[in-house]
Scaffold this active site. Structure first.
Site, PDB file in Angstrom:
ATOM      1  N   ASP A  46      53.431  71.676 -52.650  1.00  0.00           N
ATOM      2  CA  ASP A  46      54.620  71.011 -52.777  1.00  0.00           C
ATOM      3  C   ASP A  46      55.013  71.025 -54.635  1.00  0.00           C
ATOM      4  O   ASP A  46      53.417  71.555 -54.834  1.00  0.00           O
ATOM      5  CB  ASP A  46      53.433  69.434 -52.230  1.00  0.00           C
ATOM      6  N   TYR A  51      59.315  69.270 -61.840  1.00  0.00           N
ATOM      7  CA  TYR A  51      57.871  69.540 -62.336  1.00  0.00           C
ATOM      8  C   TYR A  51      58.342  71.492 -62.632  1.00  0.00           C
ATOM      9  O   TYR A  51      56.746  71.456 -63.800  1.00  0.00           O
ATOM     10  CB  TYR A  51      56.878  70.241 -61.065  1.00  0.00           C
ATOM     11  N   LYS A  76      61.925  69.555 -54.006  1.00  0.00           N
ATOM     12  CA  LYS A  76      62.135  68.886 -54.165  1.00  0.00           C
ATOM     13  C   LYS A  76      63.605  68.542 -55.019  1.00  0.00           C
ATOM     14  O   LYS A  76      63.707  68.825 -56.607  1.00  0.00           O
ATOM     15  CB  LYS A  76      61.519  67.328 -54.698  1.00  0.00           C
ATOM     16  N   HIS A 109      63.760  63.802 -54.036  1.00  0.00           N
ATOM     17  CA  HIS A 109      63.060  63.255 -54.770  1.00  0.00           C
ATOM     18  C   HIS A 109      62.993  61.730 -54.845  1.00  0.00           C
ATOM     19  O   HIS A 109      61.610  61.648 -54.064  1.00  0.00           O
ATOM     20  CB  HIS A 109      62.961  64.259 -56.236  1.00  0.00           C
TER      21      HIS A 109
HETATM   22  P1  NDP Z   1      46.288  63.007 -57.213  1.00  0.00           P
HETATM   23  O1  NDP Z   1      45.965  61.510 -56.459  1.00  0.00           O
HETATM   24  O2  NDP Z   1      46.691  64.206 -56.378  1.00  0.00           O
HETATM   25  O3  NDP Z   1      45.760  63.503 -58.631  1.00  0.00           O
HETATM   26  C1  NDP Z   1      45.538  63.948 -59.244  1.00  0.00           C
HETATM   27  C2  NDP Z   1      44.492  63.943 -60.037  1.00  0.00           C
HETATM   28  O4  NDP Z   1      42.900  63.596 -59.692  1.00  0.00           O
HETATM   29  C3  NDP Z   1      44.351  65.015 -61.369  1.00  0.00           C
HETATM   30  O5  NDP Z   1      44.154  64.397 -63.085  1.00  0.00           O
HETATM   31  C4  NDP Z   1      43.550  66.138 -61.181  1.00  0.00           C
HETATM   32  O6  NDP Z   1      42.104  66.069 -61.644  1.00  0.00           O
HETATM   33  C5  NDP Z   1      41.923  64.872 -60.617  1.00  0.00           C
HETATM   34  N1  NDP Z   1      41.466  65.148 -58.835  1.00  0.00           N
HETATM   35  C6  NDP Z   1      41.609  66.127 -58.095  1.00  0.00           C
HETATM   36  N2  NDP Z   1      40.852  66.274 -57.419  1.00  0.00           N
HETATM   37  C7  NDP Z   1      39.617  65.809 -57.743  1.00  0.00           C
HETATM   38  C8  NDP Z   1      39.006  65.522 -57.501  1.00  0.00           C
HETATM   39  N3  NDP Z   1      37.940  65.773 -56.166  1.00  0.00           N
HETATM   40  N4  NDP Z   1      37.635  64.345 -57.908  1.00  0.00           N
HETATM   41  C9  NDP Z   1      38.012  64.605 -58.777  1.00  0.00           C
HETATM   42  N5  NDP Z   1      38.888  63.791 -60.025  1.00  0.00           N
HETATM   43  C10 NDP Z   1      40.168  64.402 -59.315  1.00  0.00           C
HETATM   44  O7  NDP Z   1      47.817  63.119 -57.514  1.00  0.00           O
HETATM   45  P2  NDP Z   1      49.303  63.496 -58.127  1.00  0.00           P
HETATM   46  O8  NDP Z   1      49.629  62.391 -58.557  1.00  0.00           O
HETATM   47  O9  NDP Z   1      49.341  64.979 -58.909  1.00  0.00           O
HETATM   48  O10 NDP Z   1      49.482  63.387 -56.442  1.00  0.00           O
HETATM   49  C11 NDP Z   1      49.428  64.523 -55.799  1.00  0.00           C
HETATM   50  C12 NDP Z   1      50.839  65.190 -55.826  1.00  0.00           C
HETATM   51  O11 NDP Z   1      51.874  64.453 -55.044  1.00  0.00           O
HETATM   52  C13 NDP Z   1      51.791  65.963 -56.683  1.00  0.00           C
HETATM   53  O12 NDP Z   1      50.886  67.061 -57.455  1.00  0.00           O
HETATM   54  C14 NDP Z   1      53.059  66.284 -56.169  1.00  0.00           C
HETATM   55  O13 NDP Z   1      52.660  67.476 -55.798  1.00  0.00           O
HETATM   56  C15 NDP Z   1      52.697  64.923 -55.580  1.00  0.00           C
HETATM   57  N6  NDP Z   1      53.875  63.419 -55.606  1.00  0.00           N
HETATM   58  C16 NDP Z   1      54.976  63.557 -55.426  1.00  0.00           C
HETATM   59  C17 NDP Z   1      55.765  62.518 -56.175  1.00  0.00           C
HETATM   60  C18 NDP Z   1      57.032  62.585 -55.851  1.00  0.00           C
HETATM   61  O14 NDP Z   1      57.671  61.229 -56.621  1.00  0.00           O
HETATM   62  N7  NDP Z   1      57.670  62.917 -54.205  1.00  0.00           N
HETATM   63  C19 NDP Z   1      55.442  61.483 -57.442  1.00  0.00           C
HETATM   64  C20 NDP Z   1      53.911  62.063 -57.477  1.00  0.00           C
HETATM   65  C21 NDP Z   1      52.812  63.210 -56.658  1.00  0.00           C
HETATM   66  P3  NDP Z   1      42.910  68.425 -62.782  1.00  0.00           P
HETATM   67  O15 NDP Z   1      44.005  68.576 -62.203  1.00  0.00           O
HETATM   68  O16 NDP Z   1      42.150  67.791 -64.398  1.00  0.00           O
HETATM   69  O17 NDP Z   1      41.214  68.543 -61.423  1.00  0.00           O
END
Ligand code: NDP
Length: 279
Positions: A46, A51, A76, A109
Protein backbone atom coordinates in the site's frame (compact mmCIF):
# COMPACT_ATOMS: atom_id res chain seq x y z
CA UNK A 1 2.54 -21.39 7.64
CA UNK A 2 -0.92 -21.07 6.10
CA UNK A 3 -1.34 -18.83 3.09
CA UNK A 4 -2.66 -15.28 3.30
CA UNK A 5 -6.43 -15.32 2.55
CA UNK A 6 -7.59 -13.58 -0.62
CA UNK A 7 -10.64 -11.33 -0.79
CA UNK A 8 -12.61 -10.88 -4.01
CA UNK A 9 -13.49 -7.23 -4.67
CA UNK A 10 -16.65 -6.10 -6.50
CA UNK A 11 -14.43 -5.63 -9.58
CA UNK A 12 -13.81 -9.41 -9.59
CA UNK A 13 -10.15 -8.78 -8.71
CA UNK A 14 -8.66 -10.65 -5.72
CA UNK A 15 -6.58 -8.90 -3.08
CA UNK A 16 -4.44 -10.49 -0.34
CA UNK A 17 -6.16 -9.69 2.97
CA UNK A 18 -2.78 -8.91 4.56
CA UNK A 19 -0.43 -6.40 2.98
CA UNK A 20 2.39 -4.03 3.85
CA UNK A 21 1.92 -0.30 4.59
CA UNK A 22 4.45 2.34 3.55
CA UNK A 23 3.27 5.60 5.15
CA UNK A 24 6.29 7.34 6.70
CA UNK A 25 8.75 5.01 5.00
CA UNK A 26 11.23 7.50 3.55
CA UNK A 27 11.83 7.65 -0.20
CA UNK A 28 15.49 6.69 0.45
CA UNK A 29 14.71 3.53 2.44
CA UNK A 30 11.58 2.32 0.68
CA UNK A 31 13.24 -0.02 -1.81
CA UNK A 32 15.10 -1.98 0.88
CA UNK A 33 12.16 -2.01 3.29
CA UNK A 34 9.77 -3.32 0.63
CA UNK A 35 12.35 -5.91 -0.47
CA UNK A 36 12.45 -7.08 3.15
CA UNK A 37 8.66 -7.35 3.17
CA UNK A 38 8.78 -9.40 -0.06
CA UNK A 39 11.40 -11.72 1.48
CA UNK A 40 9.16 -12.30 4.48
CA UNK A 41 6.26 -13.15 2.15
CA UNK A 42 4.15 -10.00 1.75
CA UNK A 43 2.65 -9.71 -1.75
CA UNK A 44 0.47 -6.62 -1.31
CA UNK A 45 1.94 -3.14 -0.94
CA UNK A 46 0.00 0.00 0.00
CA UNK A 47 1.57 3.26 -1.15
CA UNK A 48 0.34 6.75 -2.12
CA UNK A 49 1.42 9.77 -4.11
CA UNK A 50 1.50 11.69 -0.82
CA UNK A 51 4.10 9.29 0.67
CA UNK A 52 6.60 10.20 -2.11
CA UNK A 53 7.80 6.60 -2.17
CA UNK A 54 6.06 5.04 -5.19
CA UNK A 55 9.39 4.91 -7.06
CA UNK A 56 10.93 2.97 -4.17
CA UNK A 57 8.09 0.46 -4.34
CA UNK A 58 8.57 0.19 -8.11
CA UNK A 59 12.31 -0.34 -7.73
CA UNK A 60 11.75 -3.05 -5.13
CA UNK A 61 9.32 -4.78 -7.46
CA UNK A 62 11.84 -4.68 -10.29
CA UNK A 63 14.73 -5.89 -8.15
CA UNK A 64 12.74 -8.63 -6.42
CA UNK A 65 12.40 -10.70 -9.57
CA UNK A 66 8.72 -11.23 -8.71
CA UNK A 67 6.31 -11.24 -11.63
CA UNK A 68 3.94 -8.31 -11.97
CA UNK A 69 0.98 -10.64 -11.37
CA UNK A 70 2.46 -11.85 -8.07
CA UNK A 71 2.25 -8.50 -6.26
CA UNK A 72 -0.86 -6.42 -5.58
CA UNK A 73 -0.08 -2.69 -5.66
CA UNK A 74 -2.35 0.06 -4.37
CA UNK A 75 -1.67 3.76 -4.77
CA UNK A 76 -3.73 6.84 -3.94
CA UNK A 77 -4.48 10.11 -5.67
CA UNK A 78 -2.96 13.09 -3.90
CA UNK A 79 -5.20 15.83 -2.50
CA UNK A 80 -3.84 18.39 -4.97
CA UNK A 81 -5.18 16.47 -7.98
CA UNK A 82 -8.94 16.32 -7.45
CA UNK A 83 -9.83 18.06 -10.72
CA UNK A 84 -10.73 15.67 -13.56
CA UNK A 85 -7.76 16.33 -15.84
CA UNK A 86 -5.32 16.55 -12.94
CA UNK A 87 -6.46 13.14 -11.67
CA UNK A 88 -5.84 11.50 -15.06
CA UNK A 89 -2.39 13.05 -15.29
CA UNK A 90 -1.57 12.05 -11.71
CA UNK A 91 -2.58 8.44 -12.39
CA UNK A 92 -0.12 8.39 -15.30
CA UNK A 93 2.56 9.78 -12.99
CA UNK A 94 1.90 7.01 -10.48
CA UNK A 95 2.24 4.39 -13.22
CA UNK A 96 5.55 5.92 -14.32
CA UNK A 97 6.90 6.13 -10.75
CA UNK A 98 5.86 2.56 -9.99
CA UNK A 99 7.20 1.34 -13.34
CA UNK A 100 4.05 -0.62 -14.10
CA UNK A 101 1.41 -0.48 -16.82
CA UNK A 102 -1.49 -0.93 -14.46
CA UNK A 103 -2.14 -0.43 -10.76
CA UNK A 104 -4.16 -3.12 -9.03
CA UNK A 105 -6.06 -0.54 -7.02
CA UNK A 106 -6.15 3.25 -7.16
CA UNK A 107 -7.94 5.27 -4.47
CA UNK A 108 -9.02 8.85 -3.86
CA UNK A 109 -6.92 9.46 -0.74
CA UNK A 110 -9.29 11.89 1.04
CA UNK A 111 -12.77 13.20 0.17
CA UNK A 112 -11.92 16.84 1.09
CA UNK A 113 -15.63 17.70 1.34
CA UNK A 114 -14.97 21.33 2.24
CA UNK A 115 -12.85 22.26 -0.79
CA UNK A 116 -14.11 23.77 -4.02
CA UNK A 117 -13.62 20.68 -6.21
CA UNK A 118 -16.43 18.20 -5.70
CA UNK A 119 -15.21 14.64 -5.01
CA UNK A 120 -17.88 13.35 -7.44
CA UNK A 121 -15.89 15.03 -10.25
CA UNK A 122 -12.80 13.23 -8.93
CA UNK A 123 -14.70 9.93 -8.84
CA UNK A 124 -15.70 10.41 -12.51
CA UNK A 125 -12.00 10.70 -13.33
CA UNK A 126 -11.36 7.51 -11.35
CA UNK A 127 -14.00 5.77 -13.49
CA UNK A 128 -12.09 6.91 -16.60
CA UNK A 129 -8.86 5.65 -15.00
CA UNK A 130 -10.50 2.24 -14.54
CA UNK A 131 -12.09 2.15 -18.01
CA UNK A 132 -8.83 3.11 -19.71
CA UNK A 133 -7.06 0.20 -17.98
CA UNK A 134 -4.75 2.28 -15.79
CA UNK A 135 -6.15 0.50 -12.70
CA UNK A 136 -7.78 -2.92 -12.32
CA UNK A 137 -9.95 -1.63 -9.48
CA UNK A 138 -10.80 1.81 -8.13
CA UNK A 139 -11.90 2.89 -4.69
CA UNK A 140 -11.78 5.59 -2.08
CA UNK A 141 -10.21 6.29 1.27
CA UNK A 142 -11.54 8.15 4.29
CA UNK A 143 -15.03 8.42 2.79
CA UNK A 144 -17.91 8.74 5.27
CA UNK A 145 -21.34 7.25 4.58
CA UNK A 146 -22.85 10.41 3.00
CA UNK A 147 -19.83 10.72 0.70
CA UNK A 148 -20.22 7.12 -0.44
CA UNK A 149 -23.94 7.60 -0.94
CA UNK A 150 -23.33 10.54 -3.27
CA UNK A 151 -20.83 8.61 -5.41
CA UNK A 152 -23.21 5.70 -5.78
CA UNK A 153 -26.26 7.88 -6.38
CA UNK A 154 -24.59 10.18 -8.91
CA UNK A 155 -22.47 7.70 -10.90
CA UNK A 156 -23.89 4.22 -10.11
CA UNK A 157 -20.28 3.02 -9.79
CA UNK A 158 -19.67 1.48 -6.38
CA UNK A 159 -16.08 1.80 -5.08
CA UNK A 160 -14.27 -1.54 -4.73
CA UNK A 161 -12.83 -0.52 -1.36
CA UNK A 162 -12.99 2.20 1.26
CA UNK A 163 -9.73 2.52 3.17
CA UNK A 164 -10.51 4.02 6.59
CA UNK A 165 -8.97 4.30 10.03
CA UNK A 166 -9.91 1.20 12.05
CA UNK A 167 -8.34 -0.25 15.19
CA UNK A 168 -9.57 -1.32 18.63
CA UNK A 169 -9.89 2.31 19.81
CA UNK A 170 -11.84 3.35 16.65
CA UNK A 171 -13.87 0.41 15.39
CA UNK A 172 -15.69 2.61 12.85
CA UNK A 173 -18.72 0.30 12.78
CA UNK A 174 -21.12 2.57 10.89
CA UNK A 175 -18.87 3.06 7.88
CA UNK A 176 -17.88 -0.64 7.90
CA UNK A 177 -21.51 -1.74 8.02
CA UNK A 178 -22.49 0.53 5.13
CA UNK A 179 -19.58 -0.87 3.12
CA UNK A 180 -20.69 -4.42 3.81
CA UNK A 181 -24.23 -3.64 2.74
CA UNK A 182 -23.02 -2.11 -0.56
CA UNK A 183 -20.28 -4.64 -1.38
CA UNK A 184 -17.44 -2.21 -0.64
CA UNK A 185 -14.48 -3.96 1.04
CA UNK A 186 -13.13 -2.20 4.13
CA UNK A 187 -9.39 -1.65 4.40
CA UNK A 188 -8.28 -0.75 7.94
CA UNK A 189 -5.50 1.85 8.07
CA UNK A 190 -3.30 2.34 11.15
CA UNK A 191 -4.45 -1.16 12.21
CA UNK A 192 -2.45 -1.02 15.46
CA UNK A 193 -3.14 2.73 15.87
CA UNK A 194 0.56 3.37 15.21
CA UNK A 195 1.34 1.46 18.41
CA UNK A 196 -1.18 3.23 20.69
CA UNK A 197 -3.16 0.05 21.45
CA UNK A 198 -0.21 -2.24 22.12
CA UNK A 199 -0.14 -1.91 25.91
CA UNK A 200 -3.85 -2.21 26.40
CA UNK A 201 -4.57 -4.63 29.30
CA UNK A 202 -7.30 -6.52 27.40
CA UNK A 203 -4.95 -7.16 24.47
CA UNK A 204 -2.07 -7.99 26.83
CA UNK A 205 -4.18 -10.59 28.67
CA UNK A 206 -5.18 -12.31 25.41
CA UNK A 207 -1.64 -12.13 24.02
CA UNK A 208 -0.12 -13.70 27.15
CA UNK A 209 -2.77 -16.42 27.25
CA UNK A 210 -2.16 -17.55 23.66
CA UNK A 211 1.57 -16.82 23.44
CA UNK A 212 1.40 -14.09 20.76
CA UNK A 213 2.25 -10.37 20.81
CA UNK A 214 -0.40 -7.68 21.25
CA UNK A 215 0.32 -6.52 17.67
CA UNK A 216 -0.40 -10.02 16.35
CA UNK A 217 -3.60 -10.27 18.40
CA UNK A 218 -4.79 -6.91 17.07
CA UNK A 219 -3.98 -7.76 13.45
CA UNK A 220 -5.68 -11.15 13.84
CA UNK A 221 -8.77 -9.36 15.20
CA UNK A 222 -8.94 -7.34 11.96
CA UNK A 223 -8.48 -10.47 9.83
CA UNK A 224 -11.27 -12.34 11.63
CA UNK A 225 -13.58 -9.33 11.26
CA UNK A 226 -12.99 -9.58 7.51
CA UNK A 227 -11.13 -6.30 6.95
CA UNK A 228 -8.02 -5.92 4.79
CA UNK A 229 -4.92 -4.72 6.71
CA UNK A 230 -1.39 -3.56 5.88
CA UNK A 231 0.67 -2.82 9.01
CA UNK A 232 3.77 -0.70 8.42
CA UNK A 233 7.13 -1.48 9.95
CA UNK A 234 10.71 -0.71 9.01
CA UNK A 235 11.96 -3.24 11.58
CA UNK A 236 12.74 -6.70 10.21
CA UNK A 237 11.62 -8.71 13.24
CA UNK A 238 8.33 -6.80 13.35
CA UNK A 239 7.78 -7.30 9.63
CA UNK A 240 8.12 -11.04 10.32
CA UNK A 241 5.88 -10.82 13.38
CA UNK A 242 3.18 -8.98 11.43
CA UNK A 243 3.17 -11.69 8.76
CA UNK A 244 2.69 -14.54 11.27
CA UNK A 245 -1.04 -14.32 11.77
CA UNK A 246 -2.33 -17.55 10.33
CA UNK A 247 -1.28 -20.22 12.84
CA UNK A 248 -3.72 -19.17 15.57
CA UNK A 249 -7.30 -18.03 16.02
CA UNK A 250 -9.11 -15.76 18.45
CA UNK A 251 -12.34 -16.92 20.09
CA UNK A 252 -15.58 -15.04 19.47
CA UNK A 253 -15.35 -13.86 23.05
CA UNK A 254 -11.87 -12.41 22.47
CA UNK A 255 -13.09 -10.67 19.30
CA UNK A 256 -15.99 -9.11 21.22
CA UNK A 257 -13.75 -8.03 24.10
CA UNK A 258 -11.40 -6.27 21.66
CA UNK A 259 -14.26 -4.60 19.77
CA UNK A 260 -15.59 -3.34 23.12
CA UNK A 261 -12.40 -1.26 23.54
CA UNK A 262 -13.78 1.26 21.05
CA UNK A 263 -13.68 4.85 22.25
CA UNK A 264 -14.02 6.60 18.86
CA UNK A 265 -10.44 7.81 19.24
CA UNK A 266 -8.75 8.79 15.99
CA UNK A 267 -4.98 8.79 15.44
CA UNK A 268 -5.43 10.69 12.16
CA UNK A 269 -7.55 13.62 10.91
CA UNK A 270 -11.34 13.71 10.77
CA UNK A 271 -12.36 13.09 7.12
CA UNK A 272 -15.29 15.53 7.40
CA UNK A 273 -13.01 18.50 8.03
CA UNK A 274 -9.59 17.47 6.67
CA UNK A 275 -8.64 19.88 3.88
CA UNK A 276 -4.85 19.61 3.58
CA UNK A 277 -3.57 20.26 0.07
CA UNK A 278 0.16 19.73 -0.48
CA UNK A 279 1.98 22.17 -2.75
P1 NDP B 1 0.38 1.13 11.92
O1 NDP B 1 -0.84 0.97 12.75
O2 NDP B 1 0.68 0.10 10.88
O3 NDP B 1 1.62 1.29 12.90
C1 NDP B 1 2.93 1.55 12.45
C2 NDP B 1 3.81 1.84 13.67
O4 NDP B 1 3.78 0.73 14.57
C3 NDP B 1 5.25 2.09 13.33
O5 NDP B 1 5.71 3.05 14.25
C4 NDP B 1 5.92 0.75 13.57
O6 NDP B 1 7.26 0.94 14.01
C5 NDP B 1 5.08 0.19 14.71
N1 NDP B 1 4.93 -1.28 14.62
C6 NDP B 1 4.63 -2.00 13.53
N2 NDP B 1 4.52 -3.31 13.81
C7 NDP B 1 4.78 -3.43 15.13
C8 NDP B 1 4.84 -4.52 16.02
N3 NDP B 1 4.62 -5.77 15.59
N4 NDP B 1 5.13 -4.27 17.33
C9 NDP B 1 5.36 -3.00 17.77
N5 NDP B 1 5.31 -1.93 16.98
C10 NDP B 1 5.03 -2.13 15.66
O7 NDP B 1 0.30 2.60 11.28
P2 NDP B 1 0.29 3.26 9.86
O8 NDP B 1 -0.26 4.61 10.08
O9 NDP B 1 1.58 3.12 9.18
O10 NDP B 1 -0.83 2.45 9.05
C11 NDP B 1 -0.56 1.34 8.21
C12 NDP B 1 -0.68 1.71 6.75
O11 NDP B 1 -1.99 2.20 6.45
C13 NDP B 1 0.21 2.89 6.34
O12 NDP B 1 1.58 2.55 6.29
C14 NDP B 1 -0.42 3.29 5.05
O13 NDP B 1 -0.04 2.39 4.03
C15 NDP B 1 -1.89 3.16 5.40
N6 NDP B 1 -2.46 4.45 5.88
C16 NDP B 1 -3.42 5.06 5.10
C17 NDP B 1 -3.97 6.25 5.47
C18 NDP B 1 -5.01 6.86 4.60
O14 NDP B 1 -5.38 8.03 4.81
N7 NDP B 1 -5.54 6.16 3.62
C19 NDP B 1 -3.56 6.97 6.68
C20 NDP B 1 -2.59 6.24 7.48
C21 NDP B 1 -2.09 5.03 7.07
P3 NDP B 1 8.58 0.66 13.11
O15 NDP B 1 8.25 1.00 11.68
O16 NDP B 1 9.58 1.58 13.72
O17 NDP B 1 8.92 -0.80 13.28
Amino acid sequence: MSAVPQITLNSGVTIPQLGFGTYQVTPETTKDTVLSAFEVGFRHIDTAQMYRNEAGVGNALKESGLGRGEVFITSKLNNSFHRYEDALRAADESLAALGVEQMDLFLIHWPLPTIEVDYVETWKAMIEIFESGRARSIGVSNFQVPHLQRLIHETSVVPAVNQIEVHPYLTNETVRAFGKEQGIATEAWSPIAQGAVLEDPVLTEIAERIGKTTAQVTLRWHIQRGDIVFPKSVTRFRIEENFSLFDFELTDQDIEAISALNKDQRTGPDPDSFDYIPH
